[in-house]
Design a protein around this motif. Sequence first.
Motif, PDB file in Angstrom:
ATOM      1  N   PHE A 194       8.046  26.312  14.151  1.00  0.00           N
ATOM      2  CA  PHE A 194       9.155  27.242  13.913  1.00  0.00           C
ATOM      3  C   PHE A 194       8.748  28.560  14.557  1.00  0.00           C
ATOM      4  O   PHE A 194       8.122  29.416  13.932  1.00  0.00           O
ATOM      5  CB  PHE A 194       9.389  27.379  12.399  1.00  0.00           C
ATOM      6  N   GLY A 195       9.082  28.709  15.861  1.00  0.00           N
ATOM      7  CA  GLY A 195       8.518  29.807  16.640  1.00  0.00           C
ATOM      8  C   GLY A 195       9.556  30.709  17.258  1.00  0.00           C
ATOM      9  O   GLY A 195      10.747  30.393  17.318  1.00  0.00           O
ATOM     10  N   THR A 196       9.110  31.850  17.743  1.00  0.00           N
ATOM     11  CA  THR A 196       9.973  32.870  18.334  1.00  0.00           C
ATOM     12  C   THR A 196       9.464  33.256  19.718  1.00  0.00           C
ATOM     13  O   THR A 196       8.288  33.056  20.049  1.00  0.00           O
ATOM     14  CB  THR A 196      10.019  34.130  17.449  1.00  0.00           C
ATOM     15  N   ILE A 197      10.378  33.828  20.519  1.00  0.00           N
ATOM     16  CA  ILE A 197      10.065  34.339  21.872  1.00  0.00           C
ATOM     17  C   ILE A 197       9.337  33.259  22.667  1.00  0.00           C
ATOM     18  O   ILE A 197       8.222  33.448  23.152  1.00  0.00           O
ATOM     19  CB  ILE A 197       9.241  35.644  21.812  1.00  0.00           C
ATOM     20  N   ARG A 239      15.700  34.554  12.013  1.00  0.00           N
ATOM     21  CA  ARG A 239      16.706  33.679  12.629  1.00  0.00           C
ATOM     22  C   ARG A 239      16.215  32.228  12.615  1.00  0.00           C
ATOM     23  O   ARG A 239      15.015  31.965  12.748  1.00  0.00           O
ATOM     24  CB  ARG A 239      17.003  34.128  14.048  1.00  0.00           C
ATOM     25  N   GLY A 240      17.148  31.315  12.405  1.00  0.00           N
ATOM     26  CA  GLY A 240      16.802  29.906  12.381  1.00  0.00           C
ATOM     27  C   GLY A 240      16.325  29.395  11.032  1.00  0.00           C
ATOM     28  O   GLY A 240      16.127  28.187  10.866  1.00  0.00           O
ATOM     29  N   ASP A 294      18.286  37.713  13.089  1.00  0.00           N
ATOM     30  CA  ASP A 294      17.565  37.961  11.851  1.00  0.00           C
ATOM     31  C   ASP A 294      18.549  38.577  10.860  1.00  0.00           C
ATOM     32  O   ASP A 294      19.395  39.386  11.249  1.00  0.00           O
ATOM     33  CB  ASP A 294      16.419  38.946  12.064  1.00  0.00           C
ATOM     34  N   GLU A 295      18.429  38.215   9.590  1.00  0.00           N
ATOM     35  CA  GLU A 295      19.292  38.788   8.564  1.00  0.00           C
ATOM     36  C   GLU A 295      18.455  39.615   7.585  1.00  0.00           C
ATOM     37  O   GLU A 295      17.425  39.154   7.097  1.00  0.00           O
ATOM     38  CB  GLU A 295      20.041  37.687   7.803  1.00  0.00           C
ATOM     39  N   GLU A 326      22.798  41.992  10.294  1.00  0.00           N
ATOM     40  CA  GLU A 326      22.444  40.902  11.200  1.00  0.00           C
ATOM     41  C   GLU A 326      21.955  41.511  12.514  1.00  0.00           C
ATOM     42  O   GLU A 326      22.709  42.203  13.203  1.00  0.00           O
ATOM     43  CB  GLU A 326      23.647  40.008  11.470  1.00  0.00           C
ATOM     44  N   SER A 327      20.710  41.229  12.846  1.00  0.00           N
ATOM     45  CA  SER A 327      20.096  41.837  14.025  1.00  0.00           C
ATOM     46  C   SER A 327      19.868  40.809  15.115  1.00  0.00           C
ATOM     47  O   SER A 327      19.222  39.778  14.898  1.00  0.00           O
ATOM     48  CB  SER A 327      18.752  42.474  13.650  1.00  0.00           C
ATOM     49  N   TYR A 328      20.367  41.108  16.313  1.00  0.00           N
ATOM     50  CA  TYR A 328      20.149  40.232  17.453  1.00  0.00           C
ATOM     51  C   TYR A 328      18.817  40.526  18.138  1.00  0.00           C
ATOM     52  O   TYR A 328      18.522  39.972  19.196  1.00  0.00           O
ATOM     53  CB  TYR A 328      21.328  40.342  18.423  1.00  0.00           C
TER      54      TYR A 328
END
Length: 385
Positions: free
Chosen positions: A31-34, A153-154, A122-123, A172-174
């Motif tokens: 469960f990763g980002t970037i 997110r996710g 992200d919330e 809610e942040s993009y």
Amino acid sequence: MPLYHKLGKIPQKRHTIFKKDDGTLHYEQLFGTIGFDGMSSLMYHLHRPTQVKAVQTAIDVAPKAAVEYNIASRLLKGFEIRPEEDYLESRKTILFNSDVHVALAAPKNSITDYFYKNVDADELLFVHRGTGTLKTFLGEIPFEYGDYLLIPRGMIYQIEFDDLDNRLLITESYHPIYTPKRYRNWFGQHLEHSPFCERDFKLPANLRTYDEKGEFLLKIKKQGQLHHVVYATHPFDVVGWDGYNYPYGFSIHNFEPITGRVHQPPPVHQTFETSAFVVCSFAPRLYDYHPAAIPAPYNHSNIDSDEVLYYVDGDFMSRKNIDKGYISLHPAGIPHGPHPGTYEASIGKTKTEELAVMIDTFKPLQLTQTALDIDDGKYYKSWLE
């Protein structure tokens, strides 16, 4: 958040055989980002997390601008948002741009019939009223009045409310949401001058593992659409995980204000940051202690940002006719400051009990019709003498 955490059962080594009691394998998921460069967690499922049975309808939930180019300062009465039964239907976007959506919600019921995840953003949930539990596939976090809940997110989650009276401010942040860099050293640990530290965070606990097959509805927000996807196994079938990418909570009541001899600027209240906006917490604090200090904020121009201030509780010394749940919007390029009389009246005051959340965006915000419906329509005139 750069803080290692783990729950449940995991093998000694990553990407190696990890068997169930019956001799079959657990299923590993990163469960990763970037890409593979950001923060991640490694989890282990009872079943493959990829088993889609049906892709059903999609509903357009993208906000629509009623005011695209705003120059007026506004006062929105947030508690005029009516409670609704469903969590997602209760979320009403009031302000937005391409980086961030700001919403209010007054949900009455817990999520029980479906699961939810936001793929794009992200919330950050701020709990103004209500108590309950945030339930995710990485564990549970109990929440109460004054809590921020940061949900990456996710993240698949449900929310369980203890009663019907709930009020949330949702951002809610993009862009990824982090704690401010200036409060962390090069290892990621919060420094001694930070207004909060790691022991203040509410980390996931009580990992519940469900070994169930059937039809499980997952509502997925992606590209302004709410997709309905049915999975063949329960989303909360994780037996263990470890890493850095997970939800956490933080109470605004644990924010320790930074004060000085003269008035301190808003960045001392900063709690979260992104590359596109910041979130600040105004907590009860002692006022400036220079003998000639003026505690009320000076007039200032937000030349580069729109300022959103959500009033939570207490006495807002620089504002008149403000109540709980009100939201002020001060657009970029327009000076604002304390209301007439409050500047002078603040002299000699020693403390404030105000509690508020501020969101400063670096792009202008657009207003939805929902925002106009709760706008008092005259706030921009409130500085006239």
